[in-house]
Write a protein that holds these residues in place. Structure first.
Motif, PDB file in Angstrom:
ATOM      1  N   ASP A  59       0.839  -1.205   0.000  1.00 39.96           N
ATOM      2  CA  ASP A  59       0.000   0.000   0.000  1.00 39.96           C
ATOM      3  C   ASP A  59       0.875   1.256   0.000  1.00 39.96           C
ATOM      4  N   VAL A  60       1.917   1.221   0.813  1.00 41.83           N
ATOM      5  CA  VAL A  60       2.836   2.370   0.885  1.00 41.83           C
ATOM      6  C   VAL A  60       3.552   2.560  -0.448  1.00 41.83           C
ATOM      7  N   ILE A  61       4.048   1.475  -1.041  1.00 39.56           N
ATOM      8  CA  ILE A  61       4.769   1.557  -2.320  1.00 39.56           C
ATOM      9  C   ILE A  61       3.870   2.107  -3.417  1.00 39.56           C
ATOM     10  N   SER A  62       2.654   1.608  -3.488  1.00 34.11           N
ATOM     11  CA  SER A  62       1.708   2.072  -4.511  1.00 34.11           C
ATOM     12  C   SER A  62       1.410   3.558  -4.340  1.00 34.11           C
ATOM     13  N   ASN A  63       1.187   3.991  -3.112  1.00 31.28           N
ATOM     14  CA  ASN A  63       0.884   5.404  -2.847  1.00 31.28           C
ATOM     15  C   ASN A  63       2.089   6.304  -3.141  1.00 31.28           C
ATOM     16  N   ALA A  64       3.296   5.822  -2.792  1.00 32.74           N
ATOM     17  CA  ALA A  64       4.513   6.600  -3.045  1.00 32.74           C
ATOM     18  C   ALA A  64       4.751   6.782  -4.542  1.00 32.74           C
ATOM     19  N   ARG A  65       4.517   5.720  -5.335  1.00 25.48           N
ATOM     20  CA  ARG A  65       4.690   5.826  -6.783  1.00 25.48           C
ATOM     21  C   ARG A  65       3.642   6.744  -7.394  1.00 25.48           C
TER      22      ARG A  65
ATOM     23  N   GLY B  73      23.331  -3.341  12.062  1.00 21.93           N
ATOM     24  CA  GLY B  73      22.945  -4.611  12.677  1.00 21.93           C
ATOM     25  C   GLY B  73      21.464  -4.823  12.840  1.00 21.93           C
ATOM     26  N   CYS B  74      20.613  -4.137  12.062  1.00 24.92           N
ATOM     27  CA  CYS B  74      19.158  -4.325  12.180  1.00 24.92           C
ATOM     28  C   CYS B  74      18.740  -5.609  11.462  1.00 24.92           C
ATOM     29  N   LYS B  75      17.761  -6.322  12.034  1.00 25.06           N
ATOM     30  CA  LYS B  75      17.296  -7.582  11.478  1.00 25.06           C
ATOM     31  C   LYS B  75      16.313  -7.375  10.328  1.00 25.06           C
ATOM     32  N   LYS B  76      15.663  -6.219  10.277  1.00 24.12           N
ATOM     33  CA  LYS B  76      14.635  -5.962   9.259  1.00 24.12           C
ATOM     34  C   LYS B  76      15.187  -5.170   8.073  1.00 24.12           C
ATOM     35  N   THR B  77      16.477  -5.231   7.850  1.00 19.29           N
ATOM     36  CA  THR B  77      17.093  -4.452   6.771  1.00 19.29           C
ATOM     37  C   THR B  77      16.513  -4.829   5.412  1.00 19.29           C
ATOM     38  N   ALA B  78      16.313  -6.116   5.163  1.00 14.46           N
ATOM     39  CA  ALA B  78      15.838  -6.562   3.846  1.00 14.46           C
ATOM     40  C   ALA B  78      14.454  -6.017   3.540  1.00 14.46           C
ATOM     41  N   VAL B  79      13.579  -5.968   4.552  1.00  8.51           N
ATOM     42  CA  VAL B  79      12.203  -5.508   4.331  1.00  8.51           C
ATOM     43  C   VAL B  79      12.179  -4.039   3.929  1.00  8.51           C
ATOM     44  N   VAL B  80      12.834  -3.181   4.713  1.00  3.13           N
ATOM     45  CA  VAL B  80      12.800  -1.752   4.411  1.00  3.13           C
ATOM     46  C   VAL B  80      13.629  -1.420   3.178  1.00  3.13           C
ATOM     47  N   SER B  81      14.642  -2.232   2.886  1.00  6.96           N
ATOM     48  CA  SER B  81      15.433  -2.019   1.674  1.00  6.96           C
ATOM     49  C   SER B  81      14.568  -2.239   0.440  1.00  6.96           C
ATOM     50  N   ARG B  82      13.764  -3.308   0.468  1.00  7.35           N
ATOM     51  CA  ARG B  82      12.853  -3.568  -0.656  1.00  7.35           C
ATOM     52  C   ARG B  82      11.851  -2.431  -0.802  1.00  7.35           C
ATOM     53  N   LEU B  83      11.312  -1.958   0.342  1.00 13.15           N
ATOM     54  CA  LEU B  83      10.327  -0.876   0.287  1.00 13.15           C
ATOM     55  C   LEU B  83      10.941   0.398  -0.299  1.00 13.15           C
ATOM     56  N   SER B  84      12.153   0.742   0.140  1.00 10.58           N
ATOM     57  CA  SER B  84      12.796   1.969  -0.337  1.00 10.58           C
ATOM     58  C   SER B  84      13.086   1.902  -1.832  1.00 10.58           C
ATOM     59  N   LYS B  85      13.617   0.765  -2.291  1.00 14.63           N
ATOM     60  CA  LYS B  85      13.927   0.624  -3.717  1.00 14.63           C
ATOM     61  C   LYS B  85      12.666   0.656  -4.558  1.00 14.63           C
ATOM     62  N   ALA B  86      11.611  -0.025  -4.095  1.00 17.21           N
ATOM     63  CA  ALA B  86      10.357  -0.034  -4.853  1.00 17.21           C
ATOM     64  C   ALA B  86       9.722   1.345  -4.889  1.00 17.21           C
ATOM     65  N   ALA B  87       9.995   2.197  -3.879  1.00 15.65           N
ATOM     66  CA  ALA B  87       9.443   3.553  -3.826  1.00 15.65           C
ATOM     67  C   ALA B  87      10.441   4.577  -4.375  1.00 15.65           C
ATOM     68  N   ASN B  88      11.381   4.089  -5.236  1.00 13.01           N
ATOM     69  CA  ASN B  88      12.368   4.956  -5.899  1.00 13.01           C
ATOM     70  C   ASN B  88      13.265   5.684  -4.896  1.00 13.01           C
ATOM     71  N   GLY B  89      13.487   5.050  -3.736  1.00 11.86           N
ATOM     72  CA  GLY B  89      14.364   5.635  -2.740  1.00 11.86           C
ATOM     73  C   GLY B  89      15.623   4.820  -2.582  1.00 11.86           C
ATOM     74  N   LYS B  90      16.183   4.853  -1.376  1.00 17.87           N
ATOM     75  CA  LYS B  90      17.421   4.126  -1.118  1.00 17.87           C
ATOM     76  C   LYS B  90      17.559   3.900   0.372  1.00 17.87           C
ATOM     77  N   LEU B  91      18.299   2.847   0.711  1.00 13.48           N
ATOM     78  CA  LEU B  91      18.547   2.504   2.108  1.00 13.48           C
ATOM     79  C   LEU B  91      19.947   2.973   2.506  1.00 13.48           C
ATOM     80  N   PHE B  92      20.046   3.614   3.691  1.00 14.48           N
ATOM     81  CA  PHE B  92      21.329   4.077   4.205  1.00 14.48           C
ATOM     82  C   PHE B  92      21.561   3.489   5.596  1.00 14.48           C
ATOM     83  N   ILE B  93      22.798   3.081   5.856  1.00 16.61           N
ATOM     84  CA  ILE B  93      23.201   2.629   7.181  1.00 16.61           C
ATOM     85  C   ILE B  93      24.008   3.762   7.824  1.00 16.61           C
TER      86      ILE B  93
END
Length: 484
Positions: free
Chosen positions: A199-205, A218-238
């Protein structure tokens, strides 16, 4: 069969060449020089644009440009940062207790640093999320308000409605015209949200709102938010030491709608005539260049050179001439005023007699005899002529003949006798001739008029050798007497 095979192989080769050619054409940004300004020659300004695909160029600095004039590399160039329209950024900060205290502090410090380093046309919206989503500050608030709100932010609750916060921020940003983005500070956990990542990805696009995520290490949920950021034309930063600068550079380049303006300037060494200006851009694997030919003829209204004499020297000579003319004019006006004053007062200055004692030395016996013949209290005498002599003052020894029936004395230039003494009033006293006798009047002076060391309270008749004191100046009254 062989003919069909040949046709298939030939078609594939042509298609492959077209693909390679297209990749070459769109391999990097297209540098376009739009204008070369020589109105301030030898200073030259170059304005242009870089046409990039989204995310292809993360940042632009002076080091990305190489400038050539007539084929020679210009050693020193200047890049002017270009101001854009308002950019709206929603800061979404995870304030739940699922974060460790150290990671929560790092995320807060990162958000504060980004606000401080952002240009003034970046407008921020501030949200916190834990068990609920709360907007803490709007785009109308000053940046210091956002910083204070972030510093005061405390951890509450263990639930994190991350996706609800992102959806709310995207909806709020959709109300603004211009570039926009979301900066998400979290560890990636989400519990209890009504919204799903899709829903967030669709609304962001739909609203062209990229989501940039900042995570602690060292976050365990890195993969989830990384996918969300890339799909929403963003990027993940550590989080790291220089991560905030990279985030701003990336956001600035990506939110430029594929067109990044630039403005370069340099000091030209070119002579008059047609010359070339080449701008080369290089950013990693992306590079391009553009050339523009310019007539380096010096504009007619500039005074860079004039008869091979530097402009600064000419300007200095002109200034000195103007100052000299002003000084001569002031001197002439002062002399002219003095001449006019003398003519209007009908007074011819007499030479100043410096030796007062010699000038007024007189036989004591002769003086006593004269005083015995004509007493100062006797009204039966008159003066055939009279004059004043300055006994002490700014012009000691100066003589003033009394050739008019009324003579005014004061500091003002309109007086018959001008005394340059600050203690003298503008119009201090006057001497009036009545029936061949001379009377002294005080003209309501500030410091009073004194006759023979006594203050003058009413007009009094003057006799030979009377001392008149006005201010710090003493004047003697002299006259030639005759007996009636």
């Amino acid at each position: 069969m062989l003919k069909i095979t040949f046709i298939i192989k030939y078609s594939m080769a042509v298609l492959l060449c077209l693909c390679i050619f297209q990749c070459i054409i769109y391999a990097g940004p297209l540098v376009k020089i739009e204008h070369v300004d020589i109105t301030s020659f030898p200073g030259v300004g170059i304005s242009g644009k870089l046409h990039t695909t989204q995310g292809e160029v993360d940042s632009i600095t002076k080091d990305n440009f190489t400038l050539l004039e007539n084929g020679k590399v210009v050693k020193e160039i200047f890049l002017k940062p270009m101001r854009g329209d308002n950019v709206y950024i929603a800061l979404c900060i995870d304030s739940s207790k699922s974060l460790s205290k150290n990671n929560f502090l790092r995320l807060k410090n990162s958000a504060i640093s980004i606000i401080k380093k952002s240009p003034d046309y970046y407008k921020f919206l501030l949200y916190k999320f834990n068990n609920e989503v709360v907007q803490l500050a709007s785009h109308d608030d000053d940046s210091m308000v956002h910083i204070v709100k972030i510093k005061d932010l405390q951890q509450l609750g263990k639930c994190t409605k991350l996706f609800n916060c992102l959806y709310t921020a995207i909806e709020d940003l959709s109300k603004f015209n211009g570039a926009k983005a979301i900066l998400l500070f979290t560890d990636g956990k989400d519990e209890g949200s009504d919204m799903l990542p899709d829903d967030v990805i669709s609304n962001a696009r739909e609203h062209s709102t990229p989501v940039y995520t900042v995570l602690p290490q060292g976050c365990k949920k890195t993969a989830v938010v990384s996918r969300l950021s890339k799909a929403a034309n963003g990027k993940l930063f550590i989080i790291s030491d220089d991560i905030n600068k990279k985030i701003l550079q990336l956001m600035q380049s990506r939110m430029s709608s594929g067109t990044i303006p630039f403005e370069l300037s340099y000091h030209s060494s070119s002579a008059d005539g047609i010359g070339s200006v080449e701008v080369r851009f290089n950013n990693g694997t992306v590079s391009d260049n553009d050339i523009k030919y310019v007539n380096f003829k010096i504009p007619s209204f500039t005074a860079y050179r004039f008869n091979n004499v530097p402009f600064v020297v000419l300007a200095g000579i002109i200034v000195l001439l103007i100052v000299a003319l002003v000084v001569v004019f002031i001197i002439f006006m002062n002399k002219w005023k003095h001449i006019v004053e003398l003519v209007s007062m009908q007074r011819i200055p007499r030479p100043v007699q410096h030796n007062y004692d010699v000038l007024f030395e007189k036989d004591e016996a002769g003086r006593k005899q004269e005083s015995a013949l004509l007493l100062s209290s006797s009204p039966e005498y008159s003066y055939t002529s009279a004059w004043l002599v300055e006994k002490s003052g700014p012009e000691t020894g100066k003589k003033f003949p009394l050739i008019w029936d009324e003579v005014t004395i004061g500091r003002g230039k309109d007086n018959t006798i001008v005394i340059n003494d600050d203690a003298v009033s503008l119009k201090h006293a006057k001497i009036k001739k009545i029936n061949d006798c001379y009377y002294l009047f005080d003209c309501a002076s500030d410091n009073g008029t004194f006759l023979n060391n006594k203050k003058l309270l009413r007009p009094k008749m003057l006799t030979d050798w009377d001392e008149i004191q006005i201010g710090r100046t003493t004047i003697l009254f002299r006259g030639t007497k005759i007996k009636h």
